[in-house]
Write a protein that holds these residues in place. Sequence first.
Motif, PDB file in Angstrom:
ATOM      1  N   ARG A  53       0.848  -1.192   0.000  1.00  0.00           N
ATOM      2  CA  ARG A  53       0.000   0.000   0.000  1.00  0.00           C
ATOM      3  C   ARG A  53       0.876   1.231   0.000  1.00  0.00           C
ATOM      4  O   ARG A  53       1.914   1.269   0.646  1.00  0.00           O
ATOM      5  CB  ARG A  53      -0.910   0.012   1.222  1.00  0.00           C
ATOM      6  N   GLU A  54       0.444   2.219  -0.732  1.00  0.00           N
ATOM      7  CA  GLU A  54       1.146   3.494  -0.826  1.00  0.00           C
ATOM      8  C   GLU A  54       0.353   4.560  -0.080  1.00  0.00           C
ATOM      9  O   GLU A  54      -0.873   4.509  -0.015  1.00  0.00           O
ATOM     10  CB  GLU A  54       1.271   3.910  -2.296  1.00  0.00           C
ATOM     11  N   PRO A  55       1.042   5.539   0.477  1.00  0.00           N
ATOM     12  CA  PRO A  55       0.328   6.645   1.130  1.00  0.00           C
ATOM     13  C   PRO A  55      -0.471   7.442   0.098  1.00  0.00           C
ATOM     14  O   PRO A  55      -0.059   7.582  -1.046  1.00  0.00           O
ATOM     15  CB  PRO A  55       1.435   7.510   1.735  1.00  0.00           C
ATOM     16  N   VAL A  56      -1.639   7.933   0.519  1.00  0.00           N
ATOM     17  CA  VAL A  56      -2.498   8.729  -0.363  1.00  0.00           C
ATOM     18  C   VAL A  56      -2.807  10.054   0.306  1.00  0.00           C
ATOM     19  O   VAL A  56      -2.603  10.231   1.505  1.00  0.00           O
ATOM     20  CB  VAL A  56      -3.811   7.982  -0.688  1.00  0.00           C
ATOM     21  N   ASP A  57      -3.338  10.972  -0.489  1.00  0.00           N
ATOM     22  CA  ASP A  57      -3.744  12.265   0.058  1.00  0.00           C
ATOM     23  C   ASP A  57      -4.996  12.084   0.901  1.00  0.00           C
ATOM     24  O   ASP A  57      -5.755  11.133   0.716  1.00  0.00           O
ATOM     25  CB  ASP A  57      -4.044  13.239  -1.087  1.00  0.00           C
ATOM     26  N   PRO A  58      -5.238  13.017   1.845  1.00  0.00           N
ATOM     27  CA  PRO A  58      -6.450  12.925   2.662  1.00  0.00           C
ATOM     28  C   PRO A  58      -7.696  12.978   1.784  1.00  0.00           C
ATOM     29  O   PRO A  58      -7.749  13.673   0.779  1.00  0.00           O
ATOM     30  CB  PRO A  58      -6.381  14.155   3.565  1.00  0.00           C
ATOM     31  N   GLN A  59      -8.702  12.207   2.173  1.00  0.00           N
ATOM     32  CA  GLN A  59      -9.956  12.166   1.419  1.00  0.00           C
ATOM     33  C   GLN A  59     -11.107  12.557   2.332  1.00  0.00           C
ATOM     34  O   GLN A  59     -10.937  12.720   3.538  1.00  0.00           O
ATOM     35  CB  GLN A  59     -10.176  10.762   0.861  1.00  0.00           C
ATOM     36  N   ASN A  60     -12.277  12.707   1.751  1.00  0.00           N
ATOM     37  CA  ASN A  60     -13.469  13.081   2.499  1.00  0.00           C
ATOM     38  C   ASN A  60     -13.855  11.914   3.411  1.00  0.00           C
ATOM     39  O   ASN A  60     -14.284  10.874   2.950  1.00  0.00           O
ATOM     40  CB  ASN A  60     -14.606  13.411   1.522  1.00  0.00           C
ATOM     41  N   TRP A  61     -13.710  12.073   4.734  1.00  0.00           N
ATOM     42  CA  TRP A  61     -13.948  10.966   5.669  1.00  0.00           C
ATOM     43  C   TRP A  61     -15.416  10.589   5.750  1.00  0.00           C
ATOM     44  O   TRP A  61     -15.757   9.441   5.993  1.00  0.00           O
ATOM     45  CB  TRP A  61     -13.392  11.285   7.051  1.00  0.00           C
ATOM     46  N   ARG A  62     -16.317  11.553   5.535  1.00  0.00           N
ATOM     47  CA  ARG A  62     -17.751  11.212   5.557  1.00  0.00           C
ATOM     48  C   ARG A  62     -18.107  10.275   4.406  1.00  0.00           C
ATOM     49  O   ARG A  62     -18.835   9.302   4.581  1.00  0.00           O
ATOM     50  CB  ARG A  62     -18.608  12.479   5.476  1.00  0.00           C
ATOM     51  N   ARG A  63     -17.579  10.544   3.221  1.00  0.00           N
ATOM     52  CA  ARG A  63     -17.854   9.687   2.072  1.00  0.00           C
ATOM     53  C   ARG A  63     -17.250   8.302   2.302  1.00  0.00           C
ATOM     54  O   ARG A  63     -17.879   7.283   2.012  1.00  0.00           O
ATOM     55  CB  ARG A  63     -17.275  10.309   0.802  1.00  0.00           C
ATOM     56  N   LEU A  64     -16.045   8.236   2.862  1.00  0.00           N
ATOM     57  CA  LEU A  64     -15.417   6.949   3.142  1.00  0.00           C
ATOM     58  C   LEU A  64     -16.237   6.152   4.153  1.00  0.00           C
ATOM     59  O   LEU A  64     -16.421   4.938   4.000  1.00  0.00           O
ATOM     60  CB  LEU A  64     -13.997   7.158   3.665  1.00  0.00           C
ATOM     61  N   ASN A  65     -16.748   6.814   5.196  1.00  0.00           N
ATOM     62  CA  ASN A  65     -17.574   6.119   6.193  1.00  0.00           C
ATOM     63  C   ASN A  65     -18.880   5.615   5.584  1.00  0.00           C
ATOM     64  O   ASN A  65     -19.338   4.521   5.902  1.00  0.00           O
ATOM     65  CB  ASN A  65     -17.871   7.040   7.375  1.00  0.00           C
ATOM     66  N   GLU A  66     -19.474   6.409   4.714  1.00  0.00           N
ATOM     67  CA  GLU A  66     -20.720   5.985   4.077  1.00  0.00           C
ATOM     68  C   GLU A  66     -20.485   4.800   3.155  1.00  0.00           C
ATOM     69  O   GLU A  66     -21.320   3.901   3.055  1.00  0.00           O
ATOM     70  CB  GLU A  66     -21.341   7.152   3.312  1.00  0.00           C
ATOM     71  N   GLU A  67     -19.342   4.780   2.469  1.00  0.00           N
ATOM     72  CA  GLU A  67     -19.033   3.660   1.579  1.00  0.00           C
ATOM     73  C   GLU A  67     -18.847   2.362   2.369  1.00  0.00           C
ATOM     74  O   GLU A  67     -19.154   1.290   1.884  1.00  0.00           O
ATOM     75  CB  GLU A  67     -17.759   3.951   0.782  1.00  0.00           C
ATOM     76  N   ARG A  68     -18.339   2.450   3.599  1.00  0.00           N
ATOM     77  CA  ARG A  68     -18.032   1.266   4.384  1.00  0.00           C
ATOM     78  C   ARG A  68     -19.092   0.959   5.453  1.00  0.00           C
ATOM     79  O   ARG A  68     -18.898   0.071   6.261  1.00  0.00           O
ATOM     80  CB  ARG A  68     -16.680   1.429   5.044  1.00  0.00           C
ATOM     81  N   SER A  69     -20.192   1.695   5.453  1.00  0.00           N
ATOM     82  CA  SER A  69     -21.209   1.472   6.483  1.00  0.00           C
ATOM     83  C   SER A  69     -21.938   0.161   6.225  1.00  0.00           C
ATOM     84  O   SER A  69     -21.978  -0.365   5.110  1.00  0.00           O
ATOM     85  CB  SER A  69     -22.214   2.631   6.498  1.00  0.00           C
ATOM     86  N   SER A  70     -22.545  -0.380   7.269  1.00  0.00           N
ATOM     87  CA  SER A  70     -23.270  -1.643   7.145  1.00  0.00           C
ATOM     88  C   SER A  70     -24.559  -1.481   6.354  1.00  0.00           C
ATOM     89  O   SER A  70     -25.125  -2.445   5.868  1.00  0.00           O
ATOM     90  CB  SER A  70     -23.573  -2.214   8.531  1.00  0.00           C
ATOM     91  N   ALA A  71     -25.056  -0.251   6.229  1.00  0.00           N
ATOM     92  CA  ALA A  71     -26.270  -0.004   5.451  1.00  0.00           C
ATOM     93  C   ALA A  71     -25.981  -0.108   3.956  1.00  0.00           C
ATOM     94  O   ALA A  71     -26.897  -0.318   3.161  1.00  0.00           O
ATOM     95  CB  ALA A  71     -26.837   1.369   5.776  1.00  0.00           C
ATOM     96  N   ASN A  72     -24.723   0.024   3.581  1.00  0.00           N
ATOM     97  CA  ASN A  72     -24.337  -0.048   2.174  1.00  0.00           C
ATOM     98  C   ASN A  72     -24.119  -1.513   1.788  1.00  0.00           C
ATOM     99  O   ASN A  72     -23.287  -2.189   2.374  1.00  0.00           O
ATOM    100  CB  ASN A  72     -23.042   0.749   1.972  1.00  0.00           C
ATOM    101  N   PRO A  73     -24.873  -2.050   0.805  1.00  0.00           N
ATOM    102  CA  PRO A  73     -24.648  -3.438   0.402  1.00  0.00           C
ATOM    103  C   PRO A  73     -23.256  -3.607  -0.203  1.00  0.00           C
ATOM    104  O   PRO A  73     -22.800  -2.771  -0.960  1.00  0.00           O
ATOM    105  CB  PRO A  73     -25.736  -3.711  -0.621  1.00  0.00           C
ATOM    106  N   GLY A  74     -22.594  -4.669   0.187  1.00  0.00           N
ATOM    107  CA  GLY A  74     -21.239  -4.917  -0.310  1.00  0.00           C
ATOM    108  C   GLY A  74     -20.188  -4.155   0.471  1.00  0.00           C
ATOM    109  O   GLY A  74     -19.074  -3.974   0.005  1.00  0.00           O
ATOM    110  N   ALA A  75     -20.539  -3.685   1.670  1.00  0.00           N
ATOM    111  CA  ALA A  75     -19.588  -2.911   2.474  1.00  0.00           C
ATOM    112  C   ALA A  75     -18.470  -3.799   2.968  1.00  0.00           C
ATOM    113  O   ALA A  75     -18.662  -4.971   3.241  1.00  0.00           O
ATOM    114  CB  ALA A  75     -20.310  -2.283   3.666  1.00  0.00           C
ATOM    115  N   GLY A  76     -17.321  -3.237   3.099  1.00  0.00           N
ATOM    116  CA  GLY A  76     -16.185  -3.952   3.664  1.00  0.00           C
ATOM    117  C   GLY A  76     -15.423  -4.804   2.669  1.00  0.00           C
ATOM    118  O   GLY A  76     -14.579  -5.581   3.037  1.00  0.00           O
ATOM    119  N   LEU A  77     -15.701  -4.670   1.398  1.00  0.00           N
ATOM    120  CA  LEU A  77     -14.976  -5.465   0.397  1.00  0.00           C
ATOM    121  C   LEU A  77     -13.743  -4.774  -0.063  1.00  0.00           C
ATOM    122  O   LEU A  77     -13.482  -3.682  -0.010  1.00  0.00           O
ATOM    123  CB  LEU A  77     -15.870  -5.788  -0.803  1.00  0.00           C
TER     124      LEU A  77
END
Length: 77
Positions: A53-77
């Motif tokens: 893994r390479e370091p990346v620039d900071p991203q929008n943490w709210r969008r990242l949390n929404e992508e990985r939330s349990s309400a999102n189907p396929g989360a955590g892949l």
Amino acid sequence: MKITSSAMLASLLVAGCSATTPPDILPAFNPADPAMGVRDAHYHPVVVDYRHREPVDPQNWRRLNEERSSANPGAGL
């Protein structure tokens, strides 16, 4: 007070000296006994699931949390 402390100390000393040793948990186990056999040793590599893994620039943490939330189907892949 001094007599009470001495009596308690003496009773602990007597109780400690009269204690028996614990029983052998594995009395029949002897590593030098050839009848015991040799256990299999399996090789397990340490870095099986390694991903570079390479370091990346900071991203929008709210969008990242929404992508990985349990309400999102396929989360955590």
